[in-house]
Design a protein around this motif. Sequence first.
Motif, mmCIF file in Angstrom:
data_model
loop_
_atom_site.group_PDB
_atom_site.id
_atom_site.type_symbol
_atom_site.label_atom_id
_atom_site.label_comp_id
_atom_site.label_asym_id
_atom_site.label_seq_id
_atom_site.Cartn_x
_atom_site.Cartn_y
_atom_site.Cartn_z
ATOM 1 N N CYS A 83 -1.250 -3.139 11.219
ATOM 2 C CA CYS A 83 -1.298 -1.427 11.365
ATOM 3 C C CYS A 83 -0.454 -1.016 10.338
ATOM 4 O O CYS A 83 -0.822 -0.072 9.747
ATOM 5 N N TYR A 84 0.825 -1.616 10.363
ATOM 6 C CA TYR A 84 1.661 -1.209 9.203
ATOM 7 C C TYR A 84 1.271 -1.309 8.001
ATOM 8 O O TYR A 84 1.234 0.061 7.311
ATOM 9 N N ALA A 85 0.333 -2.112 7.468
ATOM 10 C CA ALA A 85 -0.130 -2.166 6.086
ATOM 11 C C ALA A 85 -1.344 -1.098 5.835
ATOM 12 O O ALA A 85 -1.472 -0.573 4.861
ATOM 13 N N ALA A 86 -2.162 -1.001 7.062
ATOM 14 C CA ALA A 86 -3.114 -0.065 7.114
ATOM 15 C C ALA A 86 -2.575 1.539 6.822
ATOM 16 O O ALA A 86 -3.071 2.135 5.934
ATOM 17 N N PHE A 87 -1.771 1.777 7.735
ATOM 18 C CA PHE A 87 -1.080 3.167 7.778
ATOM 19 C C PHE A 87 -0.461 3.565 6.186
ATOM 20 O O PHE A 87 -0.545 4.530 5.626
ATOM 21 N N LYS A 88 0.348 2.358 5.723
ATOM 22 C CA LYS A 88 1.091 2.330 4.625
ATOM 23 C C LYS A 88 0.091 2.572 3.275
ATOM 24 O O LYS A 88 0.318 3.399 2.566
ATOM 25 N N ALA A 89 -1.058 1.864 3.499
ATOM 26 C CA ALA A 89 -2.050 1.992 2.353
ATOM 27 C C ALA A 89 -2.650 3.444 2.587
ATOM 28 O O ALA A 89 -2.907 3.849 1.229
ATOM 29 N N ILE A 90 -2.949 4.029 3.551
ATOM 30 C CA ILE A 90 -3.536 5.135 3.218
ATOM 31 C C ILE A 90 -2.497 6.184 2.780
ATOM 32 O O ILE A 90 -2.866 7.144 1.878
ATOM 33 N N TYR A 91 -1.238 6.043 3.360
ATOM 34 C CA TYR A 91 -0.301 7.069 2.836
ATOM 35 C C TYR A 91 -0.041 7.057 1.570
ATOM 36 O O TYR A 91 -0.029 7.861 0.549
ATOM 37 N N GLU A 92 0.146 5.590 0.946
ATOM 38 C CA GLU A 92 0.395 5.519 -0.372
ATOM 39 C C GLU A 92 -0.942 5.227 -1.281
ATOM 40 O O GLU A 92 -0.687 5.311 -2.521
ATOM 41 N N CYS A 93 -2.199 5.468 -0.778
ATOM 42 C CA CYS A 93 -3.160 5.532 -1.613
ATOM 43 C C CYS A 93 -3.104 6.529 -2.797
ATOM 44 O O CYS A 93 -2.789 7.750 -2.515
ATOM 45 N N SER A 94 -3.456 6.275 -3.973
ATOM 46 C CA SER A 94 -2.643 7.071 -5.162
ATOM 47 C C SER A 94 -4.014 8.412 -5.207
ATOM 48 O O SER A 94 -3.660 9.227 -6.006
ATOM 49 N N ILE A 95 -5.000 8.445 -4.362
ATOM 50 C CA ILE A 95 -5.800 9.605 -4.113
ATOM 51 C C ILE A 95 -5.934 9.980 -2.664
ATOM 52 O O ILE A 95 -5.539 9.365 -1.920
ATOM 53 N N PRO A 96 -6.349 11.195 -2.576
ATOM 54 C CA PRO A 96 -6.438 11.919 -1.365
ATOM 55 C C PRO A 96 -7.309 11.091 -0.620
ATOM 56 O O PRO A 96 -8.354 10.567 -0.672
ATOM 57 N N VAL A 97 -6.978 11.070 0.762
ATOM 58 C CA VAL A 97 -7.886 10.372 1.935
ATOM 59 C C VAL A 97 -7.971 11.510 3.014
ATOM 60 O O VAL A 97 -7.180 12.125 3.555
ATOM 61 N N ILE A 98 -9.364 11.640 3.160
ATOM 62 C CA ILE A 98 -9.907 12.505 4.421
ATOM 63 C C ILE A 98 -10.195 11.676 5.471
ATOM 64 O O ILE A 98 -11.269 10.705 5.267
ATOM 65 N N ALA A 99 -9.946 11.929 6.574
ATOM 66 C CA ALA A 99 -10.456 11.396 7.699
ATOM 67 C C ALA A 99 -11.635 12.013 8.433
ATOM 68 O O ALA A 99 -11.322 13.418 8.549
ATOM 69 N N ALA A 100 -12.650 11.521 8.768
ATOM 70 C CA ALA A 100 -13.820 12.364 9.351
ATOM 71 C C ALA A 100 -13.948 11.562 10.628
ATOM 72 O O ALA A 100 -14.457 10.452 11.088
ATOM 73 N N VAL A 101 -13.408 12.321 11.687
ATOM 74 C CA VAL A 101 -13.144 11.884 13.199
ATOM 75 C C VAL A 101 -14.232 12.205 14.136
ATOM 76 O O VAL A 101 -14.294 13.453 14.389
ATOM 77 N N ASN A 102 -14.881 11.015 14.659
ATOM 78 C CA ASN A 102 -15.736 11.257 15.706
ATOM 79 C C ASN A 102 -15.307 10.815 17.139
ATOM 80 O O ASN A 102 -14.407 9.761 17.168
ATOM 81 N N GLY A 103 -15.411 11.524 18.234
ATOM 82 C CA GLY A 103 -15.069 10.783 19.287
ATOM 83 C C GLY A 103 -13.633 10.701 19.825
ATOM 84 O O GLY A 103 -12.733 11.408 19.328
#
Length: 252
Positions: A83-103
């Motif tokens: 979880c730490y790795a996934a959250f960190k990778a999203i935050y530190e991804c060098s380009i913007p990240v969009i979440a498309a959330v269903n349910g």
Amino acid sequence: MSISTEIIDGKIAVVTMNYPPVNALPVAGWFAIADAMDEAGKQSDLRVVVLRAEGRGFNAGVDIKEMQRTTGFDALVGANRGCYAAFKAIYECSIPVIAAVNGFCLGGGVGLVGNCDTIIAADDAYFGVPEVDRGALGAATHLSRLVPQHLMRTMYYTSRTIAAADLVPHGSVLEVVPRAELDSASMAVAQEIAAKDPRVLRAAKAALNGIDPVDVNKSYRFEQGFTFELNLAGVADEHRDEFVQSGKNLSV
């Protein structure tokens, strides 16, 4: 069961979670998200990532059943690190990240979207952090990026959820659309971002992270320490066993 990446128009990476029945991710799934985000950030032609999911809901958090059928603490430690790795990778991804959330977007799912740059949600989407009901802690760091402090605390203590439509006035969800239009709405925003100069986008992402008032990586790691305390005390096992025995389909 997989985390897959599709490249659209050479500029947009679409990362899809597909772990039936409820996208409760095993340890390997969290690390796979981290790897996908890291890889997207390394590709100089890419300008934006869309994180989405197949199935009934976006993410139901950690696969508690995997944790309870694994002897010792390997699965617990793996889930925490994943979880730490996934959250960190999203935050530190060098380009913007969009979440498309269903349910449903619960527990670790909130950790994922809380570190994204933009959130688009379907009209059936809702968010919550039921960790207290599971004898664990975590993702308050990320929930606090979605709602104001006092609401976050109330949601955390009570394990209440909040509808995506109610997050629009808080500014954390950009827009809510019919479920059938979620992918197209997310892609429209992604294409708007992808039209920008990639050099400027990467500089903008680094700049915005640099002015954040809270270090989300340290903050989340601090929370995880209390989860380990509850596990060592046997409290978390009691709640997870009760959850598994209840036969519920959602894990957090």
